[in-house]
Design an enzyme around this catalytic site. Structure first.
Site, PDB file in Angstrom:
ATOM      1  N   LYS A  39      44.450 128.398 -10.916  1.00 33.62           N
ATOM      2  CA  LYS A  39      44.486 126.930 -10.826  1.00 33.62           C
ATOM      3  C   LYS A  39      45.885 126.418 -11.151  1.00 33.62           C
ATOM      4  CE  LYS A  39      40.505 126.582 -12.992  1.00 33.62           C
ATOM      5  NZ  LYS A  39      39.645 127.691 -12.547  1.00 33.62           N
ATOM      6  N   SER A  88      42.805 131.827 -20.460  1.00 33.02           N
ATOM      7  CA  SER A  88      41.424 132.042 -20.017  1.00 33.02           C
ATOM      8  C   SER A  88      40.946 133.467 -20.275  1.00 33.02           C
ATOM      9  CB  SER A  88      41.308 131.743 -18.528  1.00 33.02           C
ATOM     10  OG  SER A  88      39.989 131.971 -18.091  1.00 33.02           O
ATOM     11  N   GLU A 101      30.270 132.267  -8.399  1.00 36.49           N
ATOM     12  CA  GLU A 101      30.078 131.757  -9.762  1.00 36.49           C
ATOM     13  C   GLU A 101      29.451 130.369  -9.740  1.00 36.49           C
ATOM     14  OE1 GLU A 101      32.931 129.610 -11.719  1.00 36.49           O
ATOM     15  OE2 GLU A 101      34.610 130.196 -10.442  1.00 36.49           O
ATOM     16  N   LYS A 115      28.734 125.947 -20.321  1.00 36.28           N
ATOM     17  CA  LYS A 115      29.708 126.765 -19.587  1.00 36.28           C
ATOM     18  C   LYS A 115      29.803 128.091 -20.334  1.00 36.28           C
ATOM     19  CE  LYS A 115      34.718 126.812 -18.665  1.00 36.28           C
ATOM     20  NZ  LYS A 115      35.970 126.037 -18.791  1.00 36.28           N
ATOM     21  N   ASP A 172      39.106 134.827 -18.352  1.00 36.24           N
ATOM     22  CA  ASP A 172      39.042 135.462 -17.023  1.00 36.24           C
ATOM     23  C   ASP A 172      39.987 136.659 -16.957  1.00 36.24           C
ATOM     24  OD1 ASP A 172      37.430 133.334 -16.366  1.00 36.24           O
ATOM     25  OD2 ASP A 172      38.820 132.430 -14.913  1.00 36.24           O
TER      26      ASP A 172
HETATM   27  N1  PSU Z   1      37.602 127.704  -9.461  1.00 34.85           N
HETATM   28  C1  PSU Z   1      37.420 126.404  -9.057  1.00 34.85           C
HETATM   29  N2  PSU Z   1      36.893 125.531  -9.975  1.00 34.85           N
HETATM   30  C2  PSU Z   1      36.533 125.918 -11.247  1.00 34.85           C
HETATM   31  C3  PSU Z   1      36.710 127.276 -11.661  1.00 34.85           C
HETATM   32  C4  PSU Z   1      37.254 128.130 -10.710  1.00 34.85           C
HETATM   33  O1  PSU Z   1      37.731 126.046  -7.912  1.00 34.85           O
HETATM   34  O2  PSU Z   1      36.040 125.086 -12.027  1.00 34.85           O
HETATM   35  C5  PSU Z   1      36.268 127.701 -13.069  1.00 34.85           C
HETATM   36  C6  PSU Z   1      35.954 129.194 -13.132  1.00 34.85           C
HETATM   37  O3  PSU Z   1      34.635 129.329 -13.588  1.00 34.85           O
HETATM   38  C7  PSU Z   1      36.929 129.743 -14.137  1.00 34.85           C
HETATM   39  C8  PSU Z   1      37.061 128.584 -15.055  1.00 34.85           C
HETATM   40  O4  PSU Z   1      36.445 130.903 -14.772  1.00 34.85           O
HETATM   41  O5  PSU Z   1      37.217 127.502 -14.123  1.00 34.85           O
HETATM   42  C9  PSU Z   1      38.223 128.754 -16.016  1.00 34.85           C
HETATM   43  O6  PSU Z   1      37.946 128.046 -17.184  1.00 34.85           O
HETATM   44  P1  PSU Z   1      38.867 128.265 -18.492  1.00 34.85           P
HETATM   45  O7  PSU Z   1      40.202 127.760 -18.094  1.00 34.85           O
HETATM   46  O8  PSU Z   1      38.218 127.414 -19.573  1.00 34.85           O
HETATM   47  O9  PSU Z   1      38.819 129.713 -18.811  1.00 34.85           O
HETATM   48 MN    MN Z   2      40.664 128.074 -22.310  1.00 32.03          MN
END
Ligand code: PSU
Ligand code: MN
Length: 314
Positions: free
Chosen positions: A164, A145, A30, A91, A147
């Site tokens: 995370k 997310s 990604e 993003k 995801d």
């Molecule tokens: N893994 C990492 N760093 C990141 C991400 C993943 O080591 O920045 C990113 C991925 O693209 C994941 C996103 O989809 O963080 C999640 O963002 P959000 O919490 O806004 O869905």
């Molecule tokens: Mn979010």
């Protein structure tokens, strides 16, 4: 099928196209973790290292991004420069893809949109750092997310270091269960905690080899749509000091709250705050875990390519 006036089919790099044609292993990567998860200019070197790690694992890397409205699977060095240098790059989650494509915009793809584009291109294995998931305070903010739902509907293997650790990890594991996403630990049942080896949560299954991970995916693909998450922990001697981890996470979440950061800006803000508050310690660990995941993903893709072709799913 009626052709869309706005083509959405991914543009494959020549190397990725020929690997897919020949049935050779390919790993999707990604671009949001490069553009929004790592600071400039360190992100550019990391982009090359991650691709090299996939090659070391035995597969062809395919970094994914949308450039000028075209979804690209496999980027040239110049395209990687662009993704890593542009401070205003959007993003793009799945819901943003149609806008970027139709209006000719550019953006980095998250886990959700990378998974979609990878699967569409015929790439079955994907490496990232940590998945997005259920944020702490999500009962108030509803911040969860995209995801998670994307993985529920997309056939691919995602190699990650768990979710995370800025998130609510037990709640995220519950959601993954609800969504029927297959989750296996790599050589462990202790679910990794991204910067730290052990999140404190357990998973039900472990695989011991890339071949086992590939076999689990082949069975999943035959049975039902949806992803197989392979959770690959850092070795304990490479993790972030857990005491430092606890301290800086609390500070970063408080800073995001105080700054009134909302929506898709939360994760980039918190990661950036952590990199600063830890004097780069979280940055070094973040890059290391992504490299390890990329290499393992390469090995899993190679194992998958070596399986006898399965009968098409009915
Ligand atoms: N893994 C990492 N760093 C990141 C991400 C993943 O080591 O920045 C990113 C991925 O693209 C994941 C996103 O989809 O963080 C999640 O963002 P959000 O919490 O806004 O869905
Ligand atoms: Mn979010």
């Amino acid at each position: 099928m009626i052709a869309s006036p706005t083509p959405t089919a991914p543009v494959l790099s020549p190397e990725v196209a020929s690997a897919l044609d020949d049935g050779r292993p390919v790993v999707a990567l990604e671009s949001t973790l490069l553009a929004h998860g790592l600071p400039r200019p360190a992100n550019r070197a990391a982009a090359d290292e991650v691709e090299a790690a996939v090659r070391a694992g035995g597969a062809v890397p395919a970094t994914i991004a949308v450039l000028g409205g075209l979804p690209h699977v496999g980027l040239t060095p110049e395209q990687l420069d662009r993704v890593c240098a542009d401070a205003d790059l959007a993003k793009l989650g799945v819901r943003d893809l149609p806008v970027a494509v139709a209006l000719g915009r550019s953006g980095a793809t998250t886990v959700s949109s990378t998974a979609l584009l990878a699967a569409r291109a015929g790439v079955a294995v994907f490496a990232t750092g940590g998945l997005g998931g259920v944020h702490r305070q999500s009962a108030d903010t509803f911040d969860e997310s995209a995801d998670l739902i994307a993985l529920a509907g997309t056939s691919l293997v995602v190699v990650c270091a768990g979710v995370k650790s800025i998130l609510d990890v037990p709640a995220t594991l519950e959601r993954l269960e609800t969504l029927s996403v297959t989750v296996v630990g790599y050589r462990t049942r202790a679910f990794p905690g991204f910067y730290v080896a052990d999140s404190g949560s357990q998973v039900d299954w472990a695989v011991e080899t890339p071949e086992e991970a590939a076999a689990v995916f082949a069975a999943r693909r035959d049975l039902a749509r949806g992803a197989v998450v392979v959770a690959n922990p850092l070795p304990a001697d490479e993790q972030l000091d857990p005491a430092l981890h606890g301290r800086v996470i609390a500070g970063a979440l408080a800073a995001a709250e105080a700054a009134g950061v909302r929506g898709k800006a939360v994760t980039p803000f918190v990661l950036d705050h952590l990199h600063r508050a830890s004097d780069g310690a979280t940055l070094a660990v973040n890059v290391r875990l992504v490299l390890r995941n990329a290499e393992l993903a390469g090995r899993i893709a190679a194992a998958l390519a070596a399986l006898p072709a399965s009968a098409p799913a009915r």
